[in-house]
Design a protein around this motif. Structure first.
Motif, PDB file in Angstrom:
ATOM      1  N   GLN A  80     -31.810 -79.937  63.245  1.00 17.09           N
ATOM      2  CA  GLN A  80     -31.114 -79.043  64.158  1.00 17.09           C
ATOM      3  C   GLN A  80     -31.608 -77.622  63.934  1.00 17.09           C
ATOM      4  OE1 GLN A  80     -27.243 -79.693  65.254  1.00 17.09           O
ATOM      5  NE2 GLN A  80     -27.007 -81.687  64.292  1.00 17.09           N
ATOM      6  N   LYS A  81     -32.179 -77.033  64.961  1.00 21.12           N
ATOM      7  CA  LYS A  81     -32.704 -75.674  64.831  1.00 21.12           C
ATOM      8  C   LYS A  81     -31.599 -74.683  64.491  1.00 21.12           C
ATOM      9  CE  LYS A  81     -36.647 -76.318  67.938  1.00 21.12           C
ATOM     10  NZ  LYS A  81     -37.274 -75.914  69.221  1.00 21.12           N
ATOM     11  N   ASN A  82     -30.393 -74.932  64.965  1.00 24.46           N
ATOM     12  CA  ASN A  82     -29.270 -74.035  64.695  1.00 24.46           C
ATOM     13  C   ASN A  82     -28.376 -74.591  63.591  1.00 24.46           C
ATOM     14  OD1 ASN A  82     -27.738 -71.688  65.095  1.00 24.46           O
ATOM     15  ND2 ASN A  82     -26.329 -72.740  66.475  1.00 24.46           N
ATOM     16  N   TRP A  83     -28.966 -75.343  62.677  1.00 25.69           N
ATOM     17  CA  TRP A  83     -28.214 -75.933  61.556  1.00 25.69           C
ATOM     18  C   TRP A  83     -27.396 -74.880  60.820  1.00 25.69           C
ATOM     19  CZ3 TRP A  83     -28.133 -75.030  56.323  1.00 25.69           C
ATOM     20  CH2 TRP A  83     -27.579 -76.016  55.513  1.00 25.69           C
ATOM     21  N   LYS A  84     -28.012 -73.764  60.450  1.00 30.73           N
ATOM     22  CA  LYS A  84     -27.362 -72.704  59.684  1.00 30.73           C
ATOM     23  C   LYS A  84     -26.130 -72.168  60.415  1.00 30.73           C
ATOM     24  CE  LYS A  84     -28.416 -68.154  57.636  1.00 30.73           C
ATOM     25  NZ  LYS A  84     -27.582 -67.304  58.526  1.00 30.73           N
ATOM     26  N   LYS A 143     -37.733 -79.555  47.626  1.00 28.31           N
ATOM     27  CA  LYS A 143     -38.057 -80.952  47.313  1.00 28.31           C
ATOM     28  C   LYS A 143     -37.285 -81.893  48.223  1.00 28.31           C
ATOM     29  CE  LYS A 143     -36.604 -82.653  43.362  1.00 28.31           C
ATOM     30  NZ  LYS A 143     -36.524 -82.976  41.913  1.00 28.31           N
ATOM     31  N   ARG A 144     -36.038 -81.560  48.502  1.00 26.33           N
ATOM     32  CA  ARG A 144     -35.215 -82.380  49.398  1.00 26.33           C
ATOM     33  C   ARG A 144     -35.863 -82.468  50.781  1.00 26.33           C
ATOM     34  NH1 ARG A 144     -29.526 -83.479  50.391  1.00 26.33           N
ATOM     35  NH2 ARG A 144     -29.022 -83.309  52.587  1.00 26.33           N
ATOM     36  N   ILE A 145     -36.297 -81.320  51.310  1.00 32.02           N
ATOM     37  CA  ILE A 145     -36.929 -81.298  52.626  1.00 32.02           C
ATOM     38  C   ILE A 145     -38.225 -82.107  52.619  1.00 32.02           C
ATOM     39  CG2 ILE A 145     -38.103 -79.818  54.297  1.00 32.02           C
ATOM     40  CD1 ILE A 145     -36.020 -77.641  53.606  1.00 32.02           C
ATOM     41  N   ASP A 146     -39.060 -81.855  51.617  1.00 34.00           N
ATOM     42  CA  ASP A 146     -40.344 -82.548  51.543  1.00 34.00           C
ATOM     43  C   ASP A 146     -40.164 -84.061  51.403  1.00 34.00           C
ATOM     44  OD1 ASP A 146     -41.539 -80.074  51.697  1.00 34.00           O
ATOM     45  OD2 ASP A 146     -41.916 -79.910  49.546  1.00 34.00           O
ATOM     46  N   THR A 147     -39.150 -84.457  50.616  1.00 27.91           N
ATOM     47  CA  THR A 147     -38.880 -85.877  50.402  1.00 27.91           C
ATOM     48  C   THR A 147     -38.464 -86.572  51.694  1.00 27.91           C
ATOM     49  OG1 THR A 147     -38.266 -85.550  48.080  1.00 27.91           O
ATOM     50  CG2 THR A 147     -37.387 -87.514  49.166  1.00 27.91           C
ATOM     51  N   ARG A 148     -37.770 -85.836  52.577  1.00 25.60           N
ATOM     52  CA  ARG A 148     -37.176 -86.447  53.759  1.00 25.60           C
ATOM     53  C   ARG A 148     -37.991 -86.287  55.035  1.00 25.60           C
ATOM     54  NH1 ARG A 148     -30.602 -85.748  53.521  1.00 25.60           N
ATOM     55  NH2 ARG A 148     -30.299 -86.831  51.544  1.00 25.60           N
ATOM     56  N   ASP A 169     -32.607 -81.850  67.558  1.00 24.20           N
ATOM     57  CA  ASP A 169     -33.835 -81.375  68.179  1.00 24.20           C
ATOM     58  C   ASP A 169     -34.961 -82.340  67.844  1.00 24.20           C
ATOM     59  OD1 ASP A 169     -32.943 -78.680  69.273  1.00 24.20           O
ATOM     60  OD2 ASP A 169     -32.287 -78.549  67.189  1.00 24.20           O
ATOM     61  N   LYS A 170     -35.410 -83.075  68.829  1.00 21.72           N
ATOM     62  CA  LYS A 170     -36.358 -84.167  68.640  1.00 21.72           C
ATOM     63  C   LYS A 170     -37.616 -83.751  67.883  1.00 21.72           C
ATOM     64  CE  LYS A 170     -39.072 -87.561  71.241  1.00 21.72           C
ATOM     65  NZ  LYS A 170     -39.438 -88.058  72.597  1.00 21.72           N
ATOM     66  N   ASP A 171     -38.161 -82.607  68.209  1.00 26.12           N
ATOM     67  CA  ASP A 171     -39.443 -82.198  67.644  1.00 26.12           C
ATOM     68  C   ASP A 171     -39.311 -81.245  66.454  1.00 26.12           C
ATOM     69  OD1 ASP A 171     -40.851 -83.682  69.571  1.00 26.12           O
ATOM     70  OD2 ASP A 171     -40.604 -82.057  71.018  1.00 26.12           O
ATOM     71  N   TYR A 172     -38.067 -80.935  66.062  1.00 27.02           N
ATOM     72  CA  TYR A 172     -37.865 -79.984  64.966  1.00 27.02           C
ATOM     73  C   TYR A 172     -37.779 -80.700  63.629  1.00 27.02           C
ATOM     74  CZ  TYR A 172     -35.358 -76.886  61.785  1.00 27.02           C
ATOM     75  OH  TYR A 172     -34.963 -76.170  60.688  1.00 27.02           O
ATOM     76  N   ILE A 173     -38.546 -80.197  62.662  1.00 25.91           N
ATOM     77  CA  ILE A 173     -38.471 -80.664  61.285  1.00 25.91           C
ATOM     78  C   ILE A 173     -38.385 -79.427  60.390  1.00 25.91           C
ATOM     79  CG2 ILE A 173     -39.616 -81.896  59.396  1.00 25.91           C
ATOM     80  CD1 ILE A 173     -38.845 -83.799  61.530  1.00 25.91           C
ATOM     81  N   PRO A 174     -37.352 -79.280  59.577  1.00 28.59           N
ATOM     82  CA  PRO A 174     -37.296 -78.110  58.689  1.00 28.59           C
ATOM     83  C   PRO A 174     -38.483 -78.113  57.729  1.00 28.59           C
ATOM     84  CG  PRO A 174     -35.674 -79.756  58.041  1.00 28.59           C
ATOM     85  CD  PRO A 174     -36.228 -80.201  59.361  1.00 28.59           C
ATOM     86  N   GLN A 175     -38.968 -76.929  57.411  1.00 29.69           N
ATOM     87  CA  GLN A 175     -40.158 -76.807  56.566  1.00 29.69           C
ATOM     88  C   GLN A 175     -39.893 -76.067  55.260  1.00 29.69           C
ATOM     89  OE1 GLN A 175     -43.117 -78.306  57.327  1.00 29.69           O
ATOM     90  NE2 GLN A 175     -42.136 -79.136  59.173  1.00 29.69           N
ATOM     91  N   SER A 176     -38.989 -75.105  55.278  1.00 36.48           N
ATOM     92  CA  SER A 176     -38.799 -74.235  54.123  1.00 36.48           C
ATOM     93  C   SER A 176     -37.354 -74.209  53.660  1.00 36.48           C
ATOM     94  CB  SER A 176     -39.233 -72.805  54.468  1.00 36.48           C
ATOM     95  OG  SER A 176     -38.864 -71.892  53.449  1.00 36.48           O
ATOM     96  N   TRP A 177     -37.162 -74.081  52.364  1.00 38.73           N
ATOM     97  CA  TRP A 177     -35.817 -73.974  51.788  1.00 38.73           C
ATOM     98  C   TRP A 177     -35.073 -72.762  52.344  1.00 38.73           C
ATOM     99  CZ3 TRP A 177     -34.576 -69.516  49.168  1.00 38.73           C
ATOM    100  CH2 TRP A 177     -35.634 -68.728  48.703  1.00 38.73           C
TER     101      TRP A 177
END
Length: 305
Positions: free
Chosen positions: A219-223, A200-205, A240-248
């Protein structure tokens, strides 16, 4: 400032009413019942004052609205706190602030950041009810690190100026405050609480991230950076300009890299991993620049402390 925090909002508000005189709540367009819970809680706790609900594009400076609307209730020397919907204080702010000499006007918080780990995932897969929304957050979230700090409290005075900025994420605090206290107040920050909440956090943002907010999430290397306690919010910040996280699942980290909260009251501030407290008001704006998580070449600071 709240948005889609229905699983934790009652816990954080009930914790905050223990030490606050007023809690002004601004809902930034919740669709999960968060605002309705705030309204109900306000009936039982006189400190909770629902300001309003709208869905303006997120910017930190939206916090200036309730400040300016209610500032007439303040007197010289009152403390204001910028409280997030997923924070619970370790130190009692009323006690902590009462010991601060009058010459200090800003207090920084040491944030103990809690994460959803591989061990949490194993427990969740065995019994999802252990991470249900009605389970107290401090029971289900136990793995943390201290990798962030920012100003959270400021003394009120009539000369403070806090204006809403049209630029993303500018003006997170009012301008005109003086010296920062040299000790940090401690809090627990529960950003990642369960698979359903993280999704929900990801989807909200998502839309806000596309529009230039919450860049620390892009950030692709967030983890890897979180696990290795690399500060992703200060010097050499990049995203990362074009990166958006999608999954928990992208936010599940390795428990062995974190400390375990044994509920024994032992929380050590890691001064090496967090921004430094400025030594004079003149350089506070530079520290704010680091808080904004915005590259120097993209944004400029409008605050003047």
């Amino acid at each position: 400032m709240v948005k889609n925090e229905s699983d934790i909002i009652a816990q954080t508000l009930k914790s905050a009413v223990r030490w606050s005189d007023f809690i002004y709540v601004y809902d930034n367009g919740s669709t999960d019942g968060t605002w309705e819970k705030v309204i109900e809680l306000a009936k039982d706790y006189k400190q909770i004052i629902p300001y309003k609900q709208d869905n303006q594009p997120f910017a930190d400076s939206l916090r200036s609205e309730p400040f300016n609307y209610y500032r007439a209730k303040s007197v010289q020397g009152d403390w204001w706190c910028k409280l997030d919907a997923d924070e619970i204080y370790i130190d009692n702010p009323r006690v902590f602030l009462s010991k601060i000499p009058k010459k200090y006007e800003v207090v920084w918080a040491a944030s103990f950041e809690y994460y959803f780990t591989d061990k949490d995932l194993a427990l969740y897969e065995q019994n999802p009810s252990l991470y249900a929304d009605d389970v107290p957050v401090e029971e289900k979230c136990r793995y943390y690190i201290n990798n962030w700090s920012e100003p959270r409290f400021f003394r009120y005075k009539e000369s403070l100026v806090w204006e809403k900025s049209l630029a993303k994420n500018e003006a997170p605090m009012p301008s005109g405050s003086g010296e920062s206290y040299n000790k940090r107040i401690r809090l627990k920050h529960f950003q990642y609480r369960s698979p359903q909440q993280i999704q929900k956090r990801i989807d909200t943002r998502i839309e806000a991230m596309k529009n230039g907010s919450f860049l620390h999430e892009k950030q692709k290397n967030w983890k890897g950076k979180i696990e290795n306690c690399i500060d992703i919010d200060v010097k050499n910040f990049s995203y990362d300009k074009d990166y958006i996280p999608q999954s928990w699942k992208e936010r599940v980290v390795e428990a062995s890299k974190f400390l375990y909260d044994a509920h024994d009251g032992k929380y050590v501030i890691n001064e090496e991993a967090i921004p430094k407290i400025p030594t004079s008001p003149s350089i506070l704006s530079k520290s704010i620049n680091r808080i904004l998580r915005i590259p120097n070449q993209v944004k400029k600071i409008v605050l003047s402390f």
